[in-house]
Design an enzyme around this catalytic site. Structure first.
Site, PDB file in Angstrom:
ATOM      1  CG  HIS A   4      16.272   4.320  -1.607  1.00 31.75           C
ATOM      2  ND1 HIS A   4      16.724   3.949  -0.354  1.00 31.75           N
ATOM      3  CD2 HIS A   4      15.277   5.223  -1.389  1.00 31.75           C
ATOM      4  CE1 HIS A   4      16.028   4.591   0.567  1.00 31.75           C
ATOM      5  NE2 HIS A   4      15.145   5.365  -0.027  1.00 31.75           N
ATOM      6  CE  LYS A  25      14.689  12.064  -0.963  1.00 32.39           C
ATOM      7  NZ  LYS A  25      13.873  11.736   0.224  1.00 32.39           N
ATOM      8  CG  HIS A  54      13.213   4.957  -4.735  1.00 31.25           C
ATOM      9  ND1 HIS A  54      14.322   5.451  -5.389  1.00 31.25           N
ATOM     10  CD2 HIS A  54      12.839   5.947  -3.873  1.00 31.25           C
ATOM     11  CE1 HIS A  54      14.602   6.660  -4.947  1.00 31.25           C
ATOM     12  NE2 HIS A  54      13.714   6.995  -4.034  1.00 31.25           N
ATOM     13  CG  HIS A  55      10.059   8.252  -5.569  1.00 29.28           C
ATOM     14  ND1 HIS A  55       9.213   8.281  -4.478  1.00 29.28           N
ATOM     15  CD2 HIS A  55      11.268   8.675  -5.112  1.00 29.28           C
ATOM     16  CE1 HIS A  55       9.875   8.718  -3.418  1.00 29.28           C
ATOM     17  NE2 HIS A  55      11.124   8.960  -3.773  1.00 29.28           N
ATOM     18  CG  ASP A 109      11.435   5.342   0.124  1.00 28.39           C
ATOM     19  OD1 ASP A 109      12.170   5.866   0.980  1.00 28.39           O
ATOM     20  OD2 ASP A 109      10.893   5.986  -0.788  1.00 28.39           O
TER      21      ASP A 109
END
Length: 449
Positions: free
Chosen positions: A320, A324, A373-374, A402
């Protein structure tokens, strides 16, 4: 709730590794496709010098995965040079081989924009400990890269090639100060191919050929330089290198003796390996991807998902945060709040995740699940601001796991929170950021650990 069976897309190892190599380009600050282009260059050289099919197979994956350990020194570079690690790495690769040019680059970039006192302190540390710092950074990178390649079941030749990538023909390289033919042949080819692509992307074909020629007998094996200059004399060599179809060409270059179709277990291994690459980006995220993956799998089982669906969801959860790798460690490691520019870059990691996974056939069906996921149930999340009805249960599970792991782990701006406090904070966010049903299952899952 009914769950559809999860089919494993047909793909080869070469396709998946080539596509994943774009994530490694991100962490090195290189233009997209750097590892792909390096592979094209190196394979032409390997063929020109008459490598066997088996050796070409090892060379192929050493070239694509040469930067497998590069995320492991990102935070350290940011700390030591007080600079954006991705920009620092990208700029450093275009510096010449002389000590004067290296020092000029390092000193001009170290703590740039900082106070005179801050810059003096950072530069003084580099002057005093420069050799030890460089050795530590490269050993960390090379060791991590070789170890991850080993978990992906690549040969010792591939692992050794990655470990010795930064050795120089004249013995001035690292980590082992190897010289001449003591350096693994695949490492010699990979380093030369890397430099050729960097300078080609930076300044064109003539600059690339000139730089390779300039480093002959210094960084590079003269016989390999001759081979490179011979194959690059063809206009087709450069045309392919600049072609938008180069990734497909490189996938087709994979020697059949070294490739194979993928099964579920190997897809799991690839996800876990790149989870290690992601987590190495920051000391604060060590083990985060695996923990989120394992907890998501446990929750999926509690929701009575099939074994195949649980396995599929775990891969999405492990990957996920792959985006980054495209975020500066100066932002990931910042102890205070982010300004608008920094926050925009941080938010972009979700978009990077979608782009990286979306280009990988065997993982493309995970892209939207992982990248969301955010997102929040109240529609105030990112990157798309999806309404709650558009957020799947799969994503809601990953989001919950998370959120939980971030709270109970150390972060630059605070220490790890006790489990009870973390669950209380999550309860406050239930129904807005977090799915209440997922939170209830999480609490039950945590209670069993």
């Amino acid at each position: 709730m009914l769950h559809q069976p999860i089919a494993i897309p047909t793909a080869s190892r070469a396709e998946v590794i080539a596509a994943f190599s774009h994530a490694l380009d991100l962490t090195e600050g290189q233009p997209a496709g750097h590892c792909i282009r390096t592979c094209w260059i190196g394979m032409q050289v390997g063929r020109a010098i008459g490598l066997s099919d088996a050796d070409l197979g090892d060379l192929y994956y050493a070239l694509l995965l040469k930067d497998l350990g590069c995320s492991s020194n990102a935070a350290r570079i940011c700390e030591l040079y007080e600079a954006d690690d991705r920009a620092f790495k990208a700029g450093y690769k275009t510096v010449g081989t002389s000590l004067a040019s290296t020092l000029h680059f390092v000193f001009s970039r170290t703590a740039k924009g900082g106070s005179l006192r801050q810059r003096a302190r950072a530069i003084g540390n580099i002057l005093l400990n420069g050799d030890a710092i460089a050795q530590d950074l490269i050993v960390s990178r090379c060791t991590r890269g070789a170890d991850i390649a080993r978990t992906l079941r690549f040969s010792d030749a591939v692992c050794d090639a990655i470990y010795h990538l930064d050795e120089h023909w004249n013995g001035s390289g690292r980590p082992g100060r190897l010289q001449g033919e003591a350096i693994p042949l695949l490492s010699r080819i990979a380093l030369m191919a890397q430099v050729a692509d960097v300078f080609h992307s930076h300044a064109g074909r003539e600059a690339a050929a000139d730089e390779v020629r300039r480093r002959s007998g210094d960084w590079f094996d003269p016989a390999l330089v001759d081979a490179f200059l011979a194959v690059s004399a063809s206009p087709t060599f450069w045309q392919v290198l600049s072609s938008p179809t180069i990734e497909g060409r490189v996938v087709r270059l994979a020697p059949h003796c070294s490739d194979r179709p993928l099964d579920g277990a190997y897809l799991d291994s690839i996800a876990d390996a790149f989870g290690q690459v992601i987590d190495a980006k920051s000391p604060f995220t060590a083990g985060h991807s695996k923990r989120v993956g394992d907890l998501s799998a446990r929750m999926a089982t509690a929701f009575d998902m099939t074994a195949d669906e649980v396995r599929w969801l775990r891969r999405a959860a492990v990957l996920h945060d792959v985006g980054k790798l495209g975020v500066s460690s100066a932002i990931l490691e910042k102890p205070g709040g982010l300004d608008d520019r920094e926050w925009a870059e941080m938010r972009d990691h979700a978009t990077h995740t979608r782009a990286i996974l979306g280009r990988i056939g065997a993982f493309s069906d995970l892209a939207d699940i992982a990248a969301a996921h955010h997102e929040r149930l109240d529609g105030c999340g990112y990157p798309l601001g999806l309404p709650g009805a558009a957020i799947s249960r799969h994503t809601r599970i990953i989001t919950t796991c998370d959120f939980y792991d971030a709270l109970v782990s150390d972060r630059p701006y605070r220490g790890a929170l006790p489990v009870d406090e973390a669950l209380r904070i999550m309860s406050d966010a239930s129904g807005t950021a977090i799915d209440p049903e997922c939170l209830a299952v999480l609490k039950a899952s945590v209670d069993r650990t």
